[in-house]
Write a protein that holds these residues in place. Structure first.
Motif, PDB file in Angstrom:
ATOM      1  N   SER A  42       5.211 -40.187  -7.329  1.00 11.43           N
ATOM      2  CA  SER A  42       5.435 -41.314  -6.413  1.00 11.43           C
ATOM      3  C   SER A  42       4.339 -42.356  -6.609  1.00 11.43           C
ATOM      4  O   SER A  42       4.592 -43.563  -6.500  1.00 11.43           O
ATOM      5  CB  SER A  42       5.594 -40.844  -4.972  1.00 11.43           C
ATOM      6  OG  SER A  42       4.367 -40.795  -4.339  1.00 11.43           O
ATOM      7  N   ASN A  71      11.499 -38.817  -7.562  1.00 11.64           N
ATOM      8  CA  ASN A  71      10.884 -39.590  -8.666  1.00 11.64           C
ATOM      9  C   ASN A  71      10.665 -38.782  -9.947  1.00 11.64           C
ATOM     10  O   ASN A  71       9.969 -39.240 -10.843  1.00 11.64           O
ATOM     11  CB  ASN A  71       9.570 -40.247  -8.245  1.00 11.64           C
ATOM     12  CG  ASN A  71       9.799 -41.398  -7.289  1.00 11.64           C
ATOM     13  OD1 ASN A  71      10.576 -42.292  -7.590  1.00 11.64           O
ATOM     14  ND2 ASN A  71       9.159 -41.350  -6.139  1.00 11.64           N
ATOM     15  N   ASP A  83      10.976 -55.158  -9.085  1.00 11.53           N
ATOM     16  CA  ASP A  83      12.142 -54.302  -8.849  1.00 11.53           C
ATOM     17  C   ASP A  83      12.490 -53.443 -10.064  1.00 11.53           C
ATOM     18  O   ASP A  83      12.985 -52.331  -9.920  1.00 11.53           O
ATOM     19  CB  ASP A  83      13.374 -55.159  -8.511  1.00 11.53           C
ATOM     20  CG  ASP A  83      13.332 -55.600  -7.064  1.00 11.53           C
ATOM     21  OD1 ASP A  83      12.428 -55.140  -6.331  1.00 11.53           O
ATOM     22  OD2 ASP A  83      14.198 -56.409  -6.678  1.00 11.53           O
ATOM     23  N   ARG A 102      11.498 -49.797 -10.405  1.00 13.60           N
ATOM     24  CA  ARG A 102      12.262 -48.706  -9.760  1.00 13.60           C
ATOM     25  C   ARG A 102      13.188 -48.016 -10.733  1.00 13.60           C
ATOM     26  O   ARG A 102      13.655 -46.920 -10.476  1.00 13.60           O
ATOM     27  CB  ARG A 102      13.137 -49.272  -8.629  1.00 13.60           C
ATOM     28  CG  ARG A 102      12.332 -49.676  -7.462  1.00 13.60           C
ATOM     29  CD  ARG A 102      13.217 -49.979  -6.261  1.00 13.60           C
ATOM     30  NE  ARG A 102      12.459 -50.906  -5.449  1.00 13.60           N
ATOM     31  CZ  ARG A 102      12.941 -51.966  -4.846  1.00 13.60           C
ATOM     32  NH1 ARG A 102      14.218 -52.232  -4.903  1.00 13.60           N
ATOM     33  NH2 ARG A 102      12.148 -52.750  -4.171  1.00 13.60           N
ATOM     34  N   ARG A 103      13.503 -48.712 -11.822  1.00 16.18           N
ATOM     35  CA  ARG A 103      14.485 -48.173 -12.777  1.00 16.18           C
ATOM     36  C   ARG A 103      13.852 -47.465 -13.972  1.00 16.18           C
ATOM     37  O   ARG A 103      14.548 -46.900 -14.805  1.00 16.18           O
ATOM     38  CB  ARG A 103      15.409 -49.298 -13.259  1.00 16.18           C
ATOM     39  CG  ARG A 103      16.278 -49.866 -12.147  1.00 16.18           C
ATOM     40  CD  ARG A 103      17.282 -50.882 -12.665  1.00 16.18           C
ATOM     41  NE  ARG A 103      16.631 -52.161 -12.943  1.00 16.18           N
ATOM     42  CZ  ARG A 103      16.488 -53.143 -12.051  1.00 16.18           C
ATOM     43  NH1 ARG A 103      16.967 -52.990 -10.834  1.00 16.18           N
ATOM     44  NH2 ARG A 103      15.894 -54.258 -12.374  1.00 16.18           N
ATOM     45  N   GLU A 106       6.190 -50.383  -9.806  1.00 17.14           N
ATOM     46  CA  GLU A 106       6.752 -51.469  -8.999  1.00 17.14           C
ATOM     47  C   GLU A 106       5.766 -52.628  -8.882  1.00 17.14           C
ATOM     48  O   GLU A 106       6.159 -53.797  -8.916  1.00 17.14           O
ATOM     49  CB  GLU A 106       7.152 -50.949  -7.608  1.00 17.14           C
ATOM     50  CG  GLU A 106       8.438 -50.143  -7.661  1.00 17.14           C
ATOM     51  CD  GLU A 106       8.775 -49.469  -6.336  1.00 17.14           C
ATOM     52  OE1 GLU A 106       9.574 -48.528  -6.347  1.00 17.14           O
ATOM     53  OE2 GLU A 106       8.220 -49.883  -5.293  1.00 17.14           O
ATOM     54  N   ARG A 138       5.433 -44.350  -9.578  1.00 21.16           N
ATOM     55  CA  ARG A 138       6.510 -45.278  -9.190  1.00 21.16           C
ATOM     56  C   ARG A 138       5.927 -46.520  -8.526  1.00 21.16           C
ATOM     57  O   ARG A 138       6.305 -47.655  -8.824  1.00 21.16           O
ATOM     58  CB  ARG A 138       7.471 -44.558  -8.221  1.00 21.16           C
ATOM     59  CG  ARG A 138       8.574 -45.437  -7.661  1.00 21.16           C
ATOM     60  CD  ARG A 138       9.617 -45.824  -8.710  1.00 21.16           C
ATOM     61  NE  ARG A 138      10.320 -44.656  -9.201  1.00 21.16           N
ATOM     62  CZ  ARG A 138      10.783 -44.521 -10.449  1.00 21.16           C
ATOM     63  NH1 ARG A 138      10.624 -45.498 -11.331  1.00 21.16           N
ATOM     64  NH2 ARG A 138      11.400 -43.425 -10.826  1.00 21.16           N
TER      65      ARG A 138
END
Ligand SMILES: O=C(CO)COP(=O)(O)O
Length: 245
Positions: free
Chosen positions: A183, A221, A195, A198-199, A190, A186
């Protein structure tokens, strides 16, 4: 997110090992996840031939940051692209430690991989001492900051969190520890990519086996795995792939 399961053969495999890729095709069929096999350079082209028409991509385990030149013993991203590789593992701790490969060098290689139209799998992870000192997340964040080039997007980069102490040891962090690091990765992605962060897929690596894969894939995640030893045998690797779908 569709999971990605990548096998890192490291310095293992002769032509006879392609039989494992043949067997993998039969065992995984149309698995609902992305599968990548990264054999040593000598087998990349043969592995590409062997996976034609199958839902298995082929990757390499390193490349040079330059496109060509006087770099004895090295291979460029463009050379790998020409023979059909689609992924390149970069910054593996076995290289960071043995060859003092620094974050900036990893970033340079990743930019070359993106330039060649391939996807980088950028590895990060703390040592046992760094974890014991409570510095795991700081170390991983610093490695990521230094290793991700400006060319990175969610379609050309994957991150692999591989705690050095979990590689080839049979030791695995607790699910909570994995979740905590993933996390924070992640979060950092970000911050860096907005955005699109996130992918980006974040893989876990370090003593992943068919028996522990399902629990690891259940952690938030965790978008797949980078598998070493257990990727060498098709039956074991297929067990991990099936745990992801
Ligand atoms: O280093 C690894 C994958 O890159 C993990 O290796 P093991 O799965 O053998 O622990």
């Amino acid at each position: 997110m569709r999971k990605l399961i990548a096998g890192n053969w490291k310095m293992n495999g002769l032509a006879s090992s392609l039989a494992e890729i043949e067997a993998l095709k039969g065992l995984t069929g149309e698995a609902a996840c992305d599968i990548v096999v990264c054999p040593p350079f000598t087998l990349v082209e043969k592995a590409v031939e062997c996976t034609k028409g199958a839902a298995i991509a082929v990757g390499a385990q390193d490349c040079h940051a330059q496109a060509a030149g006087a770099y004895t013993g090295d291979v460029s991203a463009g050379m790998l692209a020409e023979i059909g590789a689609r992924f390149v593992i970069l910054g593996h701790s076995e290289r960071r430690l043995a060859y003092k490969e620094m974050d900036a060098a990893v970033a340079g290689k990743a930019a070359a991989v993106h330039e060649a139209g391939l996807t980088s799998i950028i590895c990060v992870g703390e040592t046992r001492a760094e974890r014991d000192e409570g510095r795991a997340i700081d170390v991983v964040r610093a490695q990521l900051e230094g290793s991700i080039p400006d060319t990175a997007t969610s379609s050309n980069m994957t991150i692999a969190y591989e705690p050095v102490w979990a590689i080839g040891t049979g030791l695995v962090p607790t699910l909570e520890q994995i979740g905590e690091v993933h996390s924070s990765i992640r979060h950092m992605l970000e911050e860096r990519l907005g955005d699109d962060g996130r992918r980006v897929r974040i893989l876990y690596g370090g003593s992943v086996k068919a028996q522990n894969a399902k629990a690891i894939f259940g952690v938030s995640n965790v978008d797949g795995a980078l598998v070493g030893g257990a990727s060498l045998k098709a039956s074991e690797f297929a067990g991990i792939i099936l745990a992801a779908v």
